[in-house]
Scaffold this motif. Structure first.
Motif, mmCIF file in Angstrom:
data_model
loop_
_atom_site.group_PDB
_atom_site.id
_atom_site.type_symbol
_atom_site.label_atom_id
_atom_site.label_comp_id
_atom_site.label_asym_id
_atom_site.label_seq_id
_atom_site.Cartn_x
_atom_site.Cartn_y
_atom_site.Cartn_z
ATOM 1 N N SER A 1 0.864 -1.177 0.000
ATOM 2 C CA SER A 1 0.000 0.000 0.000
ATOM 3 C C SER A 1 0.901 1.228 0.000
ATOM 4 O O SER A 1 2.123 1.095 0.115
ATOM 5 C CB SER A 1 -0.926 0.020 1.227
ATOM 6 O OG SER A 1 -0.176 0.197 2.410
ATOM 7 N N LYS A 2 0.296 2.376 -0.097
ATOM 8 C CA LYS A 2 1.081 3.616 -0.107
ATOM 9 C C LYS A 2 1.909 3.741 1.172
ATOM 10 O O LYS A 2 2.989 4.305 1.176
ATOM 11 C CB LYS A 2 0.137 4.808 -0.254
ATOM 12 C CG LYS A 2 0.817 6.116 -0.439
ATOM 13 C CD LYS A 2 -0.194 7.223 -0.670
ATOM 14 C CE LYS A 2 0.500 8.558 -0.815
ATOM 15 N NZ LYS A 2 -0.455 9.644 -1.011
ATOM 16 N N ASN A 32 -10.234 -4.716 -1.481
ATOM 17 C CA ASN A 32 -8.800 -4.920 -1.335
ATOM 18 C C ASN A 32 -8.557 -6.337 -0.814
ATOM 19 O O ASN A 32 -9.481 -7.102 -0.616
ATOM 20 C CB ASN A 32 -8.202 -3.903 -0.357
ATOM 21 C CG ASN A 32 -8.249 -2.495 -0.893
ATOM 22 O OD1 ASN A 32 -8.370 -2.264 -2.084
ATOM 23 N ND2 ASN A 32 -8.135 -1.533 0.000
ATOM 24 N N ASP A 55 -3.470 -4.453 5.282
ATOM 25 C CA ASP A 55 -4.239 -4.223 4.065
ATOM 26 C C ASP A 55 -3.332 -4.201 2.844
ATOM 27 O O ASP A 55 -2.246 -3.617 2.882
ATOM 28 C CB ASP A 55 -4.991 -2.887 4.141
ATOM 29 C CG ASP A 55 -6.166 -2.947 5.095
ATOM 30 O OD1 ASP A 55 -6.880 -3.965 5.082
ATOM 31 O OD2 ASP A 55 -6.366 -1.971 5.849
ATOM 32 N N SER A 59 -3.579 -2.930 -0.954
ATOM 33 C CA SER A 59 -4.435 -2.170 -1.869
ATOM 34 C C SER A 59 -4.386 -2.771 -3.266
ATOM 35 O O SER A 59 -3.408 -3.413 -3.658
ATOM 36 C CB SER A 59 -4.033 -0.691 -1.890
ATOM 37 O OG SER A 59 -2.828 -0.521 -2.593
ATOM 38 N N TYR A 79 -1.321 -2.218 -5.530
ATOM 39 C CA TYR A 79 -0.071 -2.938 -5.275
ATOM 40 C C TYR A 79 -0.223 -4.462 -5.349
ATOM 41 O O TYR A 79 0.767 -5.181 -5.264
ATOM 42 C CB TYR A 79 0.484 -2.551 -3.907
ATOM 43 C CG TYR A 79 0.941 -1.116 -3.840
ATOM 44 C CD1 TYR A 79 2.250 -0.772 -4.155
ATOM 45 C CD2 TYR A 79 0.070 -0.097 -3.477
ATOM 46 C CE1 TYR A 79 2.688 0.549 -4.106
ATOM 47 C CE2 TYR A 79 0.493 1.226 -3.424
ATOM 48 C CZ TYR A 79 1.801 1.537 -3.738
ATOM 49 O OH TYR A 79 2.225 2.834 -3.695
#
Length: 152
Positions: A105-106, A125, A137, A139, A142
């Motif tokens: 994820s970011k 997700n 998590d 996303s 990714y």
């Protein structure tokens, strides 16, 4: 398409490997392959010093399960507990220099050596289940990279 061939070269020195990548253009995919090969060549550190608020901790990389950004803090989830530092995620990943750590994820990175399962999440997700039933998590943005690294 990638065509991989081996060619024996008797004039190379023992343990010397010469890699040639041929392509019509220097595309982002070619650059990514070259970066991956460079990562392989560099030895990943086994222990990383982590600067916390009041001391410097020595972290064994194999015990690092996941990384997560919370505001200006980087949370390192390890087998022995949590470490908190103010280092930037991308800088920490550069220091790790380890292809086993995949961005999901970011703000999150996981160690695939501690990945036990991937589950669908209600938001569309995925949820990574890690050692010790930790949940992170993943996303959609990714997920493809993670699946590729897992050979799916």
């Amino acid at each position: 398409m990638v065509d991989i061939r081996f060619q024996e070269e008797k004039n190379l020195e023992i343990n010397q490997i010469d890699v040639l990548i041929s392509s019509q253009d220097l595309t982002p995919r070619v650059k990514q392959l070259m970066d991956y090969i460079r990562l392989y060549e560099e030895e990943a550190p086994r222990i990383l010093p982590i600067k916390t608020l009041d001391r410097i901790e020595m972290l064994k990389v194999k015990e690092l399960v996941s990384l997560d950004v919370e505001g200006t803090r980087l949370i390192l989830d390890t087998l022995k507990g949590r470490q908190v530092t103010t280092e930037r995620l991308y800088k920490f990943q550069e220091r790790l220099n380890n292809p086993d750590f995949i961005q999901v994820s970011k703000h999150g990175v996981i160690n695939i050596n501690h990945l036990e399962a991937l589950e669908a999440s209600f938001s569309g997700n995925m949820l990574a289940i890690l050692t010790g039933k930790r949940k992170v998590d993943v996303s959609r943005r990714y997920l493809k990279n993670l699946e590729k690294r897992l050979g799916l």
